[in-house]
Design an enzyme around this catalytic site. Structure first.
Site, short mmCIF file in Angstrom:
data_model
loop_
_atom_site.label_atom_id
_atom_site.label_comp_id
_atom_site.label_asym_id
_atom_site.label_seq_id
_atom_site.Cartn_x
_atom_site.Cartn_y
_atom_site.Cartn_z
N THR A 10 0.79 -1.33 -0.03
CA THR A 10 0.00 -0.04 -0.06
C THR A 10 0.86 1.19 -0.06
OG1 THR A 10 -1.92 1.17 1.10
CG2 THR A 10 -0.26 0.38 2.80
N ASP A 72 -8.06 -4.74 0.35
CA ASP A 72 -8.80 -3.56 -0.67
C ASP A 72 -10.05 -3.50 0.36
OD1 ASP A 72 -9.04 -2.39 -3.13
OD2 ASP A 72 -10.78 -3.43 -3.33
N TYR A 153 -14.38 7.95 4.85
CA TYR A 153 -15.72 7.98 5.15
C TYR A 153 -15.84 7.83 6.87
CZ TYR A 153 -16.53 6.99 0.20
OH TYR A 153 -16.30 6.90 -1.27
P1 IMP Z 1 -8.47 1.13 -1.21
O1 IMP Z 1 -7.26 1.71 -0.67
O2 IMP Z 1 -8.78 0.77 -2.86
O3 IMP Z 1 -8.81 -0.27 -0.44
O4 IMP Z 1 -9.59 2.13 -1.20
C1 IMP Z 1 -10.49 2.22 0.10
C2 IMP Z 1 -11.12 3.28 0.04
O5 IMP Z 1 -12.53 3.01 1.02
C3 IMP Z 1 -10.68 4.43 0.66
O6 IMP Z 1 -10.08 5.32 0.00
C4 IMP Z 1 -11.45 5.03 1.66
O7 IMP Z 1 -12.22 5.83 1.10
C5 IMP Z 1 -12.42 3.91 1.87
N1 IMP Z 1 -12.14 3.25 3.29
C6 IMP Z 1 -11.64 2.00 3.43
N2 IMP Z 1 -11.41 1.82 4.72
C7 IMP Z 1 -12.03 2.76 5.47
C8 IMP Z 1 -11.97 3.14 6.69
O8 IMP Z 1 -11.52 2.41 7.83
N3 IMP Z 1 -12.60 4.33 7.01
C9 IMP Z 1 -13.08 5.07 6.09
N4 IMP Z 1 -12.99 4.95 4.74
C10 IMP Z 1 -12.39 3.74 4.35
#
Ligand code: IMP
Length: 195
Positions: A10, A72, A153
């Protein structure tokens, strides 16, 4: 063989911090992909959380050949048919996701604002074998942003009386979707790798 070091695929510092907070007391060191020398940012073009988690983990594993995890995650809102789901990161301009969601839900009553955070972890061991672990956290979308902790969020995701941005990171790390998926990962490491 016991696993005491994982590379996390990440570039998101918030996620890295949360994962470190949860896994380091268990004796597992979490190295960022940057520190492991994997400068990649693959297209997350999968249709599911699992597909995207694997895309991220595999891109880093192919470079470092060490145990890797990638998560993800996203927010699934029932009255939006599960959206933004896998598109959570792209739903709105960065920093505007809460505003857009509040606007989209408008005055829909609380009883119809149920939502869940979902997380799928892809764990690839040193031999390239993949396992998926998942976790969910159920709540609802509030009517305004509350609190200043967390990210994404968190200010509009209500868990009981408080939003995820009003609780401490220690509290969030006990109940969150990511914490639950990491707990399953830890159980897998115990059972299969003797951690
Ligand atoms: P990823 O990095 O592709 O997994 O994107 C996940 C997206 O979902 C993030 O950019 C956040 O907007 C949202 N997200 C995932 N986990 C959380 C959390 O624990 N709190 C708030 N938003 C989250």
């Amino acid at each position: 063989m016991k696993i005491d070091k994982l590379v996390m695929a990440t570039n998101n510092e918030n996620k890295l911090r949360e994962v470190r907070q949860i896994l380091s007391p268990l004796g597992i060191e979490v190295i960022s992909q940057k520190d492991a020398g994997a400068d990649v940012n693959p297209d997350e073009n999968g249709k599911t959380f699992s597909e995207n988690a694997y895309i991220k983990a595999k891109a880093v594993y192919d470079i470092v050949k060490l145990p890797v995890i990638a998560d993800d995650s996203g927010l699934c809102v029932d009255c939006l048919g599960g959206n933004p789901g896998v598109y959570s990161a792209r739903y709105a301009p960065k920093g505007m996701e809460c505003e857009k969601l509040l606007e989209e839900l408008g005055n829909i009553p609380e009883s119809e604002r149920s939502a869940k955070f979902c997380c799928v972890i892809s764990f690839i061991d040193q031999n390239g074998e993949n396992s998926f672990l998942s976790g969910e956290c159920h709540g609802f979308i509030g009517f305004e942003k509350r609190g200043t902790n967390g990210f994404g969020y968190d200010p509009v995701f209500m868990y009981g009386e408080k939003s995820f941005a009003e609780i401490s990171s220690d509290e969030k790390n006990k109940i969150s979707h990511r914490a639950k998926a990491l707990e399953s990962l830890y159980n897998l490491l115990n059972e299969r790798y003797g951690n």
